[in-house]
Design an enzyme around this catalytic site. Sequence first.
Site, short mmCIF file in Angstrom:
data_model
loop_
_atom_site.label_atom_id
_atom_site.label_comp_id
_atom_site.label_asym_id
_atom_site.label_seq_id
_atom_site.Cartn_x
_atom_site.Cartn_y
_atom_site.Cartn_z
N HIS A 148 -5.68 34.31 -46.80
CA HIS A 148 -5.30 34.72 -48.16
C HIS A 148 -6.20 35.85 -48.67
O HIS A 148 -5.72 36.87 -49.16
CB HIS A 148 -5.38 33.51 -49.10
CG HIS A 148 -5.02 33.84 -50.50
ND1 HIS A 148 -5.94 34.24 -51.44
CD2 HIS A 148 -3.82 33.89 -51.12
CE1 HIS A 148 -5.33 34.49 -52.57
NE2 HIS A 148 -4.04 34.28 -52.41
N ARG A 182 11.04 37.46 -47.45
CA ARG A 182 10.89 36.30 -46.55
C ARG A 182 10.80 35.03 -47.38
O ARG A 182 10.01 34.96 -48.33
CB ARG A 182 9.63 36.43 -45.71
CG ARG A 182 9.61 35.31 -44.69
CD ARG A 182 8.32 35.00 -44.07
NE ARG A 182 7.18 34.92 -44.92
CZ ARG A 182 5.95 34.99 -44.44
NH1 ARG A 182 5.75 35.20 -43.17
NH2 ARG A 182 4.92 34.88 -45.26
N GLU A 223 8.01 34.22 -34.58
CA GLU A 223 6.63 33.78 -34.80
C GLU A 223 6.20 32.66 -33.86
O GLU A 223 5.05 32.26 -33.86
CB GLU A 223 6.47 33.26 -36.23
CG GLU A 223 6.65 34.33 -37.26
CD GLU A 223 6.45 33.82 -38.67
OE1 GLU A 223 5.44 34.18 -39.28
OE2 GLU A 223 7.30 33.05 -39.14
N GLY A 239 6.28 38.24 -36.38
CA GLY A 239 5.14 37.76 -37.18
C GLY A 239 4.03 37.51 -36.18
O GLY A 239 3.82 36.40 -35.71
N THR A 240 3.34 38.58 -35.84
CA THR A 240 2.34 38.45 -34.75
C THR A 240 1.15 37.58 -35.14
O THR A 240 0.45 37.09 -34.26
CB THR A 240 1.83 39.83 -34.32
OG1 THR A 240 1.66 40.62 -35.50
CG2 THR A 240 2.78 40.50 -33.38
N ASN A 241 0.94 37.39 -36.44
CA ASN A 241 -0.18 36.52 -36.84
C ASN A 241 0.06 35.13 -36.29
O ASN A 241 -0.81 34.50 -35.70
CB ASN A 241 -0.30 36.45 -38.36
CG ASN A 241 -0.43 37.81 -38.99
OD1 ASN A 241 -0.84 38.76 -38.32
ND2 ASN A 241 -0.07 37.93 -40.26
N ASP A 242 1.28 34.65 -36.52
CA ASP A 242 1.61 33.32 -36.02
C ASP A 242 1.94 33.33 -34.54
O ASP A 242 1.54 32.44 -33.80
CB ASP A 242 2.79 32.74 -36.82
CG ASP A 242 2.33 32.17 -38.15
OD1 ASP A 242 1.28 31.51 -38.16
OD2 ASP A 242 2.99 32.43 -39.17
N CYS A 294 5.89 42.74 -38.71
CA CYS A 294 5.27 42.69 -40.03
C CYS A 294 3.95 41.91 -40.01
O CYS A 294 3.33 41.70 -41.04
CB CYS A 294 6.22 42.09 -41.06
SG CYS A 294 6.75 40.44 -40.64
C1 PEP Z 1 2.87 36.58 -39.34
O1 PEP Z 1 2.82 35.41 -38.98
O2 PEP Z 1 2.55 37.53 -38.61
C2 PEP Z 1 3.33 36.91 -40.70
C3 PEP Z 1 3.53 38.16 -41.07
O3 PEP Z 1 3.47 35.88 -41.57
P1 PEP Z 1 2.24 35.16 -42.32
O4 PEP Z 1 1.01 35.96 -42.06
O5 PEP Z 1 2.59 35.12 -43.76
O6 PEP Z 1 2.23 33.82 -41.67
MG MG Z 2 3.74 33.92 -40.22
#
Ligand code: PEP
Ligand code: MG
Length: 782
Positions: A417, A560, A657, A679-682, A729
Site C-alpha cells: 500500500h 478493476r 495473476e 498482474g505481475t505482482n501477483d 499493469c
Molecule cells: C498485480 O498483481 O500485479 C496487480 C497489478 O494487482 P495488485 O497489485 O493490486 O494486486
Molecule cells: Mg494483483
Amino acid sequence: MSEYKFIKWFEELGKKDVALVGGKGANLGELTNAGIPVPPGFCVTAEAYKYFVENVRVEDGRTLQEWILDIITQTNVDDSKQLQENTAKIREKIISMEMPAEIAKEIVDAYKKLSQRFNKDAVYVAVRSSATAEDLPEASFAGQQETYLDVYGEDDVLDKVKRCWASLWTARATFYRAKQGFDHSKVYLSAVVQKMVNSETSGVMFTANPVTNDRSEIMINAAWGLGEAVVSGAVSPDEYIVEKGTWKIKEKYIAKKEIMIVKNPETGKGTVTVKTAEYLGPEYVEKQVLTDEQILEVAKIGARIEEHYGWPQDIEWAYDKDDGKLYIVQSRPITTLKEEVKAEEAEMTEEMKVLLKGLGASPGIGAGKVVVIFDANDIDKVKEGDVLVTTMTNPDMVPAMKRASAIVTDEGGRTCHAAIVSRELGIPAVVGTKEATKVLKDGMLVTVDGTRGVVYEGIVKSLVKSEEEKAEGKVVVAGAPLITATEVKVNVSMPEVAERAAATGADGVGLLRAEHMILGIGAHPIKFIKEGREEELVEKLVEGIRKVVEAFYPRRVWYRTLDAPTNEFRELPGGEDEPEERNPMLGWRGIRRGLDQPELLKAEFKAIKRLVDEGYDNIGVMLPLVSHPEQIRKAKEIAMEVGLIPHKDVEWGVMIETPASALIIEDLIKEGLDFVSFGTNDLTQYTLAIDRDNERVFKLYDEKHPAVLKLIENVIKTCKKYGVETSICGQAGSDPKMVKLLVRMGIDSVSANPDAVELVRKTVAREEQKLMLEAARKRLFE
Ligand code: PEP
Ligand code: MG
C-alpha cells in the site's frame, strides 16, 4: 550499595542493565541518575524470575522451567485455541506456586524501605512488567505484559510481582516470541515496583510554547489533585509561561477550578471527581496552584529533560502529598512544533550517516522531522513536511501521507500500500526497512532517499540540494509527442490524482484500482449494504470513477473490480467480522470473494452502468485473480443482472495473476474476452511462492524469472492467435528492462506508474525502432 541479591533500586541502574531489568527498568534507572525526579522504586530483577522457575519444583519433580518449556514445545502457536489453553495453564501454575522465601523477603524489605522514605508503613505502588531476552537484551516487548496500579501492602505487592511473571506467558507474548524467533528458555521478566504519586497538585508542561511555537518559553498547566483532570481537559487549569534561561515568569493565568479529581478515598483504587470548595475549602477555587518557587522548579526540570532528549517535551508532573516533592510521571516529544523545525532544517549536514536501509519504493529525496505513528487515529500528528514512519500504511492514513515529505515503513515490498500510494502522490518512500519504527524516533531530522532505499541522519545538504536543482533544471523540450505503436498507459488508484496522471500524456488507464477508493470511503462496503445504504456506496463509486474516466476521455480506462485482502478490510469500521486468515494473500480476495458476495460486485457494476448511461464509452471492466473459466461466466451474469452488457457497454477483460490463468488461457478466452492484463505482482508471487509483502524473502522476488516470463510469453502468443488485446499493469510495467522484453514478445500496451510513464515511453519507442531496424537489416543481409 547492592544490599540485595534479587533487587536493584533505580539509583543502581542505567542503560547497561537492560539484560537484568528490561528496557523499562533500565530507562527508569537512567532517568533517576540523570537527575530527573521520577517516582522512586526498585526492580525485582530477571535473576529473581530465573531463580524462581529454576528452583521451584512441580509435583513430579521437574523444575517449573522444565514444566513450562515442555508445554511450550508441545504447543502449536498457530493453533490459537491450543495456544490460549496452554498459556493459561502456565500462568495459573506460576500464580499458584509459592515464591521462594529468599526472594519474597527481599521484596518485602525493599517495599518497607520505599514506604519509609515517605514516613509510612505502606505506600501505593505500581507494579509493571519489564521483559528481557538473554541473547537479545535490546529486543522490545513493550506493552505485551501486565501492569498493576494502586497496589498496596506487602501481600498485594508479592501477588502482583508473581502475576507480572505469569504475564510473560500470555498468548500474545508467546506468539510474538515464537514468530520473532526468540528462545522461550532465555526470556525473563523483571518486575518494576514504583511509588504511585499521591498528587497534591499536578499538571502538564510543554518545554516549548505549543501555541506560538516559541522555543524560548515553557508553558505549565496546573490543577489540584490528580493529573487526569488536566490531561483529560475536565478542569481548566492555571497557566504559567516561563522564559528559559532568565527564569522569569512572564505570564500567569489563574483559572477557576471548581472541581478536582482525587483517588477514591473509600476503595483506594480508581478515581472520583469532587468539588474543590468542599474537598479543600472555598478559597482554593481561585487560588494559584503552584507557588512562584514551584513554577520555576517545574520549569527548570522541564528544561533539563528537554536537554536530555534533545527535543522539546510534553511532560506530566505532580507534587506528592506524601513527601512534598516534585515528580515527573511521563515525558514524550512534542510532535506538533513546526516553524521552529524549519529554522533547524536550515542547519544542514554534509555527513551521510546511514540509519536504515530498505526498498526504494517511490523515487526522490525527502527530508524533515520524523513522526512515528502506529494507527490511523494518530494521523493528525503528521504535519506538512514531516517524515511519516509506520509499520505499514493503510487507506485511513492517506491524508497524512499527502502531507508528508517522505514515507518510511517497517514492512512491505514494492507493491504494498505505502509503495503504490506514495508513487502516485509523487512522495519519496522507503519500505521494508524492518525496524524504522524502532530506529527512528519522533522529532529526529532525517533525509530519505526513495530512489536508493536509504534513510540518512540529519538533513543531508548535498542530497536535498541536488533534488532542488533537478526540479529547477527540468527543461521541457517542446516537440512532437512521442508516438509508440505499443500503447503506454498509466495506473491510477486515487481519483484525486487523475488529472496529474492524465497530464503525463499516457494513452489511457491500464489499471484503475478499486481498493483505495472503496477502503477510503471510511467503512466496510458490506456495512453499507447491510445497513441498506447500497445507493450511497454506488454513488461514491460513481463519483470516484467519473473523475478518472472524465480526465482521460476519450482515452480508455480499465476499472478493476475490488481486490482487497481480508486483513486490509479488517482495518475499516465494520470490518470486525472479517475472517482471520492464515494467509490472506492466498485467501478470500479478488473475484473469488466477489462471487461469494455478489452484492458487492453488483454495486460496482451498477456504478459503471450509470457512467455508461452518462455517455462514457471509454470504460473497460477487468476481473482480478481469475483462475477458473466459470468465474468469468458468473461475473458476466451478475453484470447483465444490473443491465451492464459486457463487450457492448464496456470492454471485458481479466487479470492474468495466477499460473493457472496463464496455463489455461485458451479456456478463459473461450468465455469471451476483449483483453487480458498481466498482474505481475501477483503472478510472480504465486509462481515463485513468495509473499510479495514479506521483506524477508523479497530478495528472491523477480518478475523477470524465466518461469514468469514463460507464462507471459505463452499468454501473449495465444491471445494474438485469438485477437485478444494484451497488457501489463503490475509494477514490472514500470521497469524498463521488463518493458523491453514485453515489447519484443508483442504486447499491445504497457501500464506504468505516473512517475515512470515518461521513461517507459522512451524505452518502448527505442525498442520498437530497434526491432524495425533489426528486421530491415535482416532483409538486407540475408
Ligand atoms: C498485480 O498483481 O500485479 C496487480 C497489478 O494487482 P495488485 O497489485 O493490486 O494486486
Ligand atoms: Mg494483483
